[in-house]
Scaffold this motif. Structure first.
Motif, PDB file in Angstrom:
ATOM      1  N   ASN A  55       0.788  -1.187  -0.017  1.00 58.24           N
ATOM      2  CA  ASN A  55      -0.089   0.041   0.062  1.00 58.24           C
ATOM      3  C   ASN A  55       0.910   1.208   0.111  1.00 58.24           C
ATOM      4  OD1 ASN A  55      -2.300  -1.547   0.415  1.00 58.24           O
ATOM      5  ND2 ASN A  55      -2.074  -1.556   2.502  1.00 58.24           N
ATOM      6  N   MET A  56       0.690   2.121  -0.947  1.00 59.43           N
ATOM      7  CA  MET A  56       1.310   3.423  -0.969  1.00 59.43           C
ATOM      8  C   MET A  56       0.508   4.428  -1.566  1.00 59.43           C
ATOM      9  SD  MET A  56       3.258   2.589  -4.743  1.00 59.43           S
ATOM     10  CE  MET A  56       4.208   1.181  -4.073  1.00 59.43           C
ATOM     11  N   ARG A  57       0.857   5.528  -1.484  1.00 58.41           N
ATOM     12  CA  ARG A  57       0.115   6.871  -1.693  1.00 58.41           C
ATOM     13  C   ARG A  57      -0.241   6.644  -3.137  1.00 58.41           C
ATOM     14  NH1 ARG A  57       2.652  12.326  -0.633  1.00 58.41           N
ATOM     15  NH2 ARG A  57       2.913  12.802  -2.999  1.00 58.41           N
ATOM     16  N   GLY A  58      -1.572   6.670  -3.573  1.00 56.37           N
ATOM     17  CA  GLY A  58      -1.942   6.834  -4.684  1.00 56.37           C
ATOM     18  C   GLY A  58      -2.188   5.408  -5.496  1.00 56.37           C
ATOM     19  N   ASN A  59      -1.680   4.343  -4.835  1.00 56.62           N
ATOM     20  CA  ASN A  59      -1.865   2.700  -5.397  1.00 56.62           C
ATOM     21  C   ASN A  59      -1.405   1.824  -4.494  1.00 56.62           C
ATOM     22  OD1 ASN A  59      -2.288   1.080  -7.459  1.00 56.62           O
ATOM     23  ND2 ASN A  59      -0.430   1.668  -8.864  1.00 56.62           N
ATOM     24  N   ASP A  79      11.723  -8.861  -6.815  1.00 56.89           N
ATOM     25  CA  ASP A  79      11.950  -8.316  -8.101  1.00 56.89           C
ATOM     26  C   ASP A  79      10.808  -7.645  -8.700  1.00 56.89           C
ATOM     27  OD1 ASP A  79      14.631  -8.850  -7.755  1.00 56.89           O
ATOM     28  OD2 ASP A  79      14.558 -10.958  -8.731  1.00 56.89           O
ATOM     29  N   LYS A  80       9.697  -8.694  -8.603  1.00 55.69           N
ATOM     30  CA  LYS A  80       8.454  -8.267  -9.227  1.00 55.69           C
ATOM     31  C   LYS A  80       7.950  -6.864  -8.666  1.00 55.69           C
ATOM     32  CE  LYS A  80       6.763 -12.864 -10.596  1.00 55.69           C
ATOM     33  NZ  LYS A  80       5.810 -13.675 -10.432  1.00 55.69           N
ATOM     34  N   LEU A  81       8.010  -6.798  -7.472  1.00 55.42           N
ATOM     35  CA  LEU A  81       7.497  -5.676  -6.665  1.00 55.42           C
ATOM     36  C   LEU A  81       8.277  -4.456  -7.087  1.00 55.42           C
ATOM     37  CD1 LEU A  81       6.479  -7.117  -3.077  1.00 55.42           C
ATOM     38  CD2 LEU A  81       4.973  -6.230  -4.794  1.00 55.42           C
ATOM     39  N   ASP A  82       9.500  -4.313  -7.214  1.00 59.15           N
ATOM     40  CA  ASP A  82      10.610  -3.550  -7.471  1.00 59.15           C
ATOM     41  C   ASP A  82      10.175  -2.917  -8.757  1.00 59.15           C
ATOM     42  OD1 ASP A  82      12.728  -1.756  -6.565  1.00 59.15           O
ATOM     43  OD2 ASP A  82      14.301  -2.910  -7.864  1.00 59.15           O
ATOM     44  N   ARG A  83       9.906  -3.989  -9.772  1.00 60.77           N
ATOM     45  CA  ARG A  83       9.646  -3.257 -11.041  1.00 60.77           C
ATOM     46  C   ARG A  83       8.304  -2.454 -10.978  1.00 60.77           C
ATOM     47  NH1 ARG A  83      11.680  -8.506 -12.812  1.00 60.77           N
ATOM     48  NH2 ARG A  83       9.603  -9.426 -12.770  1.00 60.77           N
ATOM     49  N   GLN A  84       7.192  -2.988 -10.527  1.00 59.54           N
ATOM     50  CA  GLN A  84       6.081  -2.345 -10.441  1.00 59.54           C
ATOM     51  C   GLN A  84       6.136  -0.947  -9.689  1.00 59.54           C
ATOM     52  OE1 GLN A  84       2.986  -4.902  -8.828  1.00 59.54           O
ATOM     53  NE2 GLN A  84       3.424  -6.577 -10.143  1.00 59.54           N
ATOM     54  N   VAL A  85       7.006  -1.140  -8.504  1.00 64.10           N
ATOM     55  CA  VAL A  85       7.156   0.240  -7.859  1.00 64.10           C
ATOM     56  C   VAL A  85       7.896   1.269  -8.679  1.00 64.10           C
ATOM     57  CG1 VAL A  85       8.470   1.409  -5.871  1.00 64.10           C
ATOM     58  CG2 VAL A  85       7.101  -0.673  -5.518  1.00 64.10           C
ATOM     59  N   LYS A  86       8.794   0.870  -9.448  1.00 66.39           N
ATOM     60  CA  LYS A  86       9.560   1.828 -10.189  1.00 66.39           C
ATOM     61  C   LYS A  86       8.599   2.374 -11.366  1.00 66.39           C
ATOM     62  CE  LYS A  86      14.191   0.019  -9.862  1.00 66.39           C
ATOM     63  NZ  LYS A  86      15.253  -0.456 -10.669  1.00 66.39           N
ATOM     64  N   LYS A  87       7.877   1.472 -11.927  1.00 74.28           N
ATOM     65  CA  LYS A  87       6.561   1.931 -12.909  1.00 74.28           C
ATOM     66  C   LYS A  87       5.735   2.935 -12.453  1.00 74.28           C
ATOM     67  CE  LYS A  87       3.555  -0.023 -16.412  1.00 74.28           C
ATOM     68  NZ  LYS A  87       3.015  -1.358 -16.899  1.00 74.28           N
ATOM     69  N   LYS A  91       5.326   6.873 -13.463  1.00 74.61           N
ATOM     70  CA  LYS A  91       3.907   7.330 -13.940  1.00 74.61           C
ATOM     71  C   LYS A  91       3.720   8.566 -13.427  1.00 74.61           C
ATOM     72  CE  LYS A  91       1.544   3.393 -15.500  1.00 74.61           C
ATOM     73  NZ  LYS A  91       0.353   2.375 -15.241  1.00 74.61           N
ATOM     74  N   ILE A  92       4.070   8.841 -12.069  1.00 72.01           N
ATOM     75  CA  ILE A  92       3.547   9.829 -11.370  1.00 72.01           C
ATOM     76  C   ILE A  92       4.366  11.125 -11.328  1.00 72.01           C
ATOM     77  CG2 ILE A  92       1.981   8.483  -9.716  1.00 72.01           C
ATOM     78  CD1 ILE A  92       4.261   9.051  -7.430  1.00 72.01           C
ATOM     79  N   THR A  93       5.666  10.822 -11.674  1.00 72.30           N
ATOM     80  CA  THR A  93       6.614  11.929 -12.018  1.00 72.30           C
ATOM     81  C   THR A  93       6.375  12.767 -13.225  1.00 72.30           C
ATOM     82  OG1 THR A  93       8.305  10.258 -11.164  1.00 72.30           O
ATOM     83  CG2 THR A  93       9.126  12.360 -12.232  1.00 72.30           C
ATOM     84  N   ASP A  94       6.550  14.186 -13.091  1.00 73.50           N
ATOM     85  CA  ASP A  94       6.158  15.027 -14.097  1.00 73.50           C
ATOM     86  C   ASP A  94       7.330  15.411 -14.939  1.00 73.50           C
ATOM     87  OD1 ASP A  94       4.903  16.958 -15.603  1.00 73.50           O
ATOM     88  OD2 ASP A  94       5.248  18.569 -14.235  1.00 73.50           O
ATOM     89  N   HIS A  95       7.205  14.979 -16.015  1.00 73.81           N
ATOM     90  CA  HIS A  95       8.379  14.841 -16.960  1.00 73.81           C
ATOM     91  C   HIS A  95       8.327  16.005 -18.031  1.00 73.81           C
ATOM     92  CE1 HIS A  95       9.485  10.773 -15.876  1.00 73.81           C
ATOM     93  NE2 HIS A  95       8.217  10.373 -16.038  1.00 73.81           N
ATOM     94  N   HIS A  96       7.253  16.954 -17.797  1.00 77.54           N
ATOM     95  CA  HIS A  96       7.347  18.255 -18.565  1.00 77.54           C
ATOM     96  C   HIS A  96       8.620  19.032 -18.179  1.00 77.54           C
ATOM     97  CE1 HIS A  96       3.950  16.582 -20.467  1.00 77.54           C
ATOM     98  NE2 HIS A  96       3.332  16.755 -19.606  1.00 77.54           N
ATOM     99  N   GLN A  97       9.120  19.823 -18.706  1.00 77.19           N
ATOM    100  CA  GLN A  97      10.100  20.703 -18.522  1.00 77.19           C
ATOM    101  C   GLN A  97       9.189  22.092 -18.384  1.00 77.19           C
ATOM    102  OE1 GLN A  97      13.248  20.741 -21.384  1.00 77.19           O
ATOM    103  NE2 GLN A  97      14.354  18.925 -20.681  1.00 77.19           N
TER     104      GLN A  97
END
Length: 109
Positions: A55-59, A79-87, A91-97
């Motif tokens: 359980n984490m903030r947002g998901n 390993d599976k959890l790590d990949r999902q957490v990174k994904k 997704k929640i990171t704002d990539h717009h400059q």
């Protein structure tokens, strides 16, 4: 992060608990907004199964892994959890400059 560890048809030993704690720290290193993790370790015949809900903030993230060895199942699970957490983090990171605004006015007199 609060970690709940449950065993079905298996006794949770100190070494298993320490191993799960050590592996789950890796997930918290990648995303620090993890609030609660519930890990269930199960033995069915000769198959060892590890499943977790993070359980984490947002998901909420769920993963499970089945192996011949409990430690291998825990490794595969993290390993599976790590990949999902990174994904999720990606997704929640704002990539717009943002537009660059000059701080100093460079008009010549």
């Amino acid at each position: 992060m609060q970690l709940n560890l449950t065993g079905h048809h298996i006794e949770i030993t100190d070494s298993l608990r320490n191993y799960v704690d050590e592996k789950m720290e890796r997930i918290e290193r990648h995303f620090d907004k993890v609030t609660n993790t519930h890990v269930i370790l199960t033995v069915e015949n000769v198959r060892h199964k590890a499943e977790a809900t993070v359980n984490m903030r947002g998901n909420n993230i769920f993963a499970e892994s089945t192996e011949d060895n409990m430690y291998a199942a825990i490794d595969s699970l993290t390993d599976k959890l790590d990949r999902q957490v990174k994904k999720h983090k990606e997704k929640i990171t704002d990539h717009h400059q943002k537009e660059s605004i000059p701080l100093v006015d460079t008009e010549e007199e």
